[in-house]
Design a protein around this motif. Sequence first.
Motif, PDB file in Angstrom:
ATOM      1  N   ALA A  89       0.821  -1.213   0.000  1.00 61.58           N
ATOM      2  CA  ALA A  89       0.000   0.000   0.000  1.00 61.58           C
ATOM      3  C   ALA A  89       0.852   1.260   0.000  1.00 61.58           C
ATOM      4  N   LEU A  90       2.102   1.132   0.427  1.00 65.70           N
ATOM      5  CA  LEU A  90       2.995   2.294   0.463  1.00 65.70           C
ATOM      6  C   LEU A  90       3.655   2.557  -0.891  1.00 65.70           C
ATOM      7  N   ASN A  91       3.573   1.593  -1.805  1.00 69.52           N
ATOM      8  CA  ASN A  91       4.314   1.701  -3.066  1.00 69.52           C
ATOM      9  C   ASN A  91       3.975   2.959  -3.859  1.00 69.52           C
ATOM     10  N   ILE A  92       2.707   3.367  -3.835  1.00 66.12           N
ATOM     11  CA  ILE A  92       2.295   4.520  -4.624  1.00 66.12           C
ATOM     12  C   ILE A  92       2.980   5.797  -4.151  1.00 66.12           C
ATOM     13  N   HIS A  93       3.446   5.806  -2.909  1.00 60.89           N
ATOM     14  CA  HIS A  93       4.087   6.993  -2.347  1.00 60.89           C
ATOM     15  C   HIS A  93       5.617   6.912  -2.402  1.00 60.89           C
ATOM     16  N   LEU A  94       6.136   5.798  -2.881  1.00 63.90           N
ATOM     17  CA  LEU A  94       7.577   5.588  -2.804  1.00 63.90           C
ATOM     18  C   LEU A  94       8.381   6.383  -3.821  1.00 63.90           C
ATOM     19  N   LYS A  95       7.763   6.782  -4.921  1.00 64.92           N
ATOM     20  CA  LYS A  95       8.527   7.459  -5.976  1.00 64.92           C
ATOM     21  C   LYS A  95       9.254   8.687  -5.436  1.00 64.92           C
ATOM     22  N   ASN A  96       8.519   9.536  -4.734  1.00 62.02           N
ATOM     23  CA  ASN A  96       9.149  10.748  -4.186  1.00 62.02           C
ATOM     24  C   ASN A  96      10.101  10.432  -3.036  1.00 62.02           C
TER      25      ASN A  96
END
Length: 217
Positions: free
Chosen positions: A172-179
Amino acid sequence: MSASSRGPSRNTNQRSKTTTPPLASPSTSSASGVRAKPSDKLNPKTIDPFAEPQRSPSAFAAIYSKGGIPCRLVHGSVKHKLHWECPPEIIPFDPLLINLAEGLRETRHPYTFVSQEGFKELLMVPKAAEKALPLLPKLAAALKTALVHSDGAVFERGLNGLVQLSAVVGPALNIHLKNLLTSLSKRLMDKKYKDSVTTSLQKLEHYGGKVISDNSL
């Protein structure tokens, strides 16, 4: 004019001089207060440019001082620990977990310990994933500020917090990992942090799945 006629006049002047009350010293003040002087308007008090500036408390420090963080540092003979005012499993994550994440960028004691240990312990309670999922956007933003901080100790607390959060919420955290991962690239080039960043990336991939490899460094 005779000397006898001038004498009394001279004596009178001398007596008038001796009876005149002395002027108060400008630096003398009464016990009840200081009377404003005309010169005060022309020479107002100014801030001492050499005095050490008073630093305003951070948001986390202000919340902590008002009792908004329901845990306190307990000094031990060997190891410090937290004392919770109530069982952490019954405390709402919103806003406490967010406040603790924001506190990871603190640089003063005891805020450094309270924020780091409190964040970790709160994520260990039952149903932590369920409670943390709605807060991921705010948690990711708070961790970002720690990861880009110039203080190396703050960066390490942010890195640990990121891994701890990933272990709880998983993909669920993957979407926020880019930044967040782009913040790690600069530290990866630093020999001092290369090993810890590499290990953390491996853990993030383990908790989040192979999709992290597409977004990693």
